[in-house]
Design a protein around this motif. Structure first.
Motif, PDB file in Angstrom:
ATOM      1  N   GLN A 156      36.469  42.384  37.979  1.00  0.00           N
ATOM      2  CA  GLN A 156      36.967  43.663  38.479  1.00  0.00           C
ATOM      3  C   GLN A 156      36.133  44.815  37.920  1.00  0.00           C
ATOM      4  OE1 GLN A 156      41.419  44.148  38.709  1.00  0.00           O
ATOM      5  NE2 GLN A 156      41.364  42.300  37.468  1.00  0.00           N
ATOM      6  N   VAL A 170      47.166  46.486  35.245  1.00  0.00           N
ATOM      7  CA  VAL A 170      46.367  47.358  34.385  1.00  0.00           C
ATOM      8  C   VAL A 170      46.981  47.336  32.983  1.00  0.00           C
ATOM      9  CG1 VAL A 170      45.669  49.749  33.957  1.00  0.00           C
ATOM     10  CG2 VAL A 170      45.595  48.839  36.277  1.00  0.00           C
ATOM     11  N   GLN A 195      41.528  47.311  33.820  1.00  0.00           N
ATOM     12  CA  GLN A 195      41.963  46.352  34.843  1.00  0.00           C
ATOM     13  C   GLN A 195      42.098  44.953  34.248  1.00  0.00           C
ATOM     14  OE1 GLN A 195      40.167  46.708  38.901  1.00  0.00           O
ATOM     15  NE2 GLN A 195      38.792  48.102  37.838  1.00  0.00           N
ATOM     16  N   VAL A 202      47.740  45.555  41.328  1.00  0.00           N
ATOM     17  CA  VAL A 202      46.644  45.447  40.370  1.00  0.00           C
ATOM     18  C   VAL A 202      47.263  45.596  38.987  1.00  0.00           C
ATOM     19  CG1 VAL A 202      44.491  46.459  39.535  1.00  0.00           C
ATOM     20  CG2 VAL A 202      45.012  46.483  41.992  1.00  0.00           C
ATOM     21  N   VAL A 257      39.999  52.616  33.334  1.00  0.00           N
ATOM     22  CA  VAL A 257      39.697  52.135  34.689  1.00  0.00           C
ATOM     23  C   VAL A 257      38.645  53.040  35.340  1.00  0.00           C
ATOM     24  CG1 VAL A 257      40.635  51.679  36.993  1.00  0.00           C
ATOM     25  CG2 VAL A 257      42.038  51.212  34.959  1.00  0.00           C
TER      26      VAL A 257
END
Lengths: 139, 139
Positions: B79, A11, A79, A9, B127
Motif C-alpha cells: 500500500q 489505518v 496504512q 482501509v 498516510v
C-alpha cells in the motif's frame, strides 16, 4: 470468486482520539462511529465513513496487540490492511487456500460482526488483506 | 471541506503485469483497465475496479521514479497512498495549507485526467494522501 466491495482501509494509529480529531477537523469526515474494543484481535477500533467506503482506525489494545510491531516501524501510524467483502467466508477461505495463499487462522468475528480472516501479505502483492463476509443488513 | 469519495488505493508493485494476473486470477477482478505511462509522475499505472472504488497499481517508470525508494523497502510492493476526491483542487490546496499540512508541489494532471496533489504523510497520520478533483463524467 469475484472481487467484492472494498469494505474498508485499515489505518493503524497510536491514538484513536487524535486520529478522530484529524479526520473530523482536517479531512472533513462527518460520520465517525463510536470507538470500541475488539479484545479478540488485540485492537481498539473506530470507523470513519467516506461516501463509498470506510477507514478503520486501529489502535493497540493490550500488550500482545499485533499492532505494536507495526507502530514500532511506523510511529505516526499508516496504512495497515485492505478489507474486501465476500458473500461466504468459508468458500472464500477455500478459494484462497486453493490459490496457495496463506490464510492466517480460522474465520472469526470481526469489527462489523461478521466472520473475517486475514491473508498473509507475502501472497498478496505485499498487502495484508482482510476478507470479510458481507453484513446482512448493509453497511 | 467534507471528506470525499475514496477514489482509489495506490498499491506499488515491481510488475504491473504480474499484479494484473494476481488481481484477475486470485482476487477475482473483472474490470481491469489498460495500463498506461504517466511520465510526469514517473510511474506506469493500471486501475483495477472494485464495486465501489479502485486499486491503482503503480510501477516505477524511469530511473528517477519516486516508487523506487518504496520498492527498495518493500520489494514485493504494498500500500502506497490513499486518494480522496474533492470538488475544487485549488480550494482543497488552500484548505490543507491552512491546516498546516505540507502540500507537495502545485496541482498537476493525474492518472484520471483531473488535477491532483499529494500531502506529506507526516501531517496525515502516516498516510501519503492524494487529493484529486472529481472527474466531471463519473469514474
Amino acid at each position: 470468486m469475484k472481487l467484492g466491495r472494498l469494505n474498508h482501509v485499515g489505518v493503524a494509529t497510536p491514538s484513536i482520539e487524535a486520529s478522530i480529531a484529524f479526520y473530523r477537523d482536517v479531512m472533513g469526515a462527518t460520520v465517525i462511529r463510536a470507538p470500541f474494543d475488539l479484545p479478540a484481535q488485540g485492537v481498539k477500533v473506530c470507523f470513519v465513513d467516506t461516501p463509498n467506503s470506510q477507514i478503520e482506525l486501529i489502535e493497540p489494545l493490550g500488550e500482545a496487540s499485533p499492532i505494536h510491531g507495526f507502530l514500532a516501524k511506523n510511529p505516526a501510524g499508516g496504512q495497515h490492511h485492505l478489507c474486501y467483502e465476500v458473500p461466504d467466508i468459508h468458500e472464500a477461505k477455500a478459494w484462497f487456500e486453493a490459490k496457495g495463499c496463506k490464510v492466517l487462522g480460522e474465520p472469526r468475528i470481526g469489527a462489523h460482526g461478521t466472520p473475517i480472516f486475514f491473508v498473509h501479505p507475502k501472497d498478496m502483492g505485499g498487502v495484508l488483506t482482510e476478507i470479510m463476509e458481507t453484513p446482512r443488513e448493509g453497511h
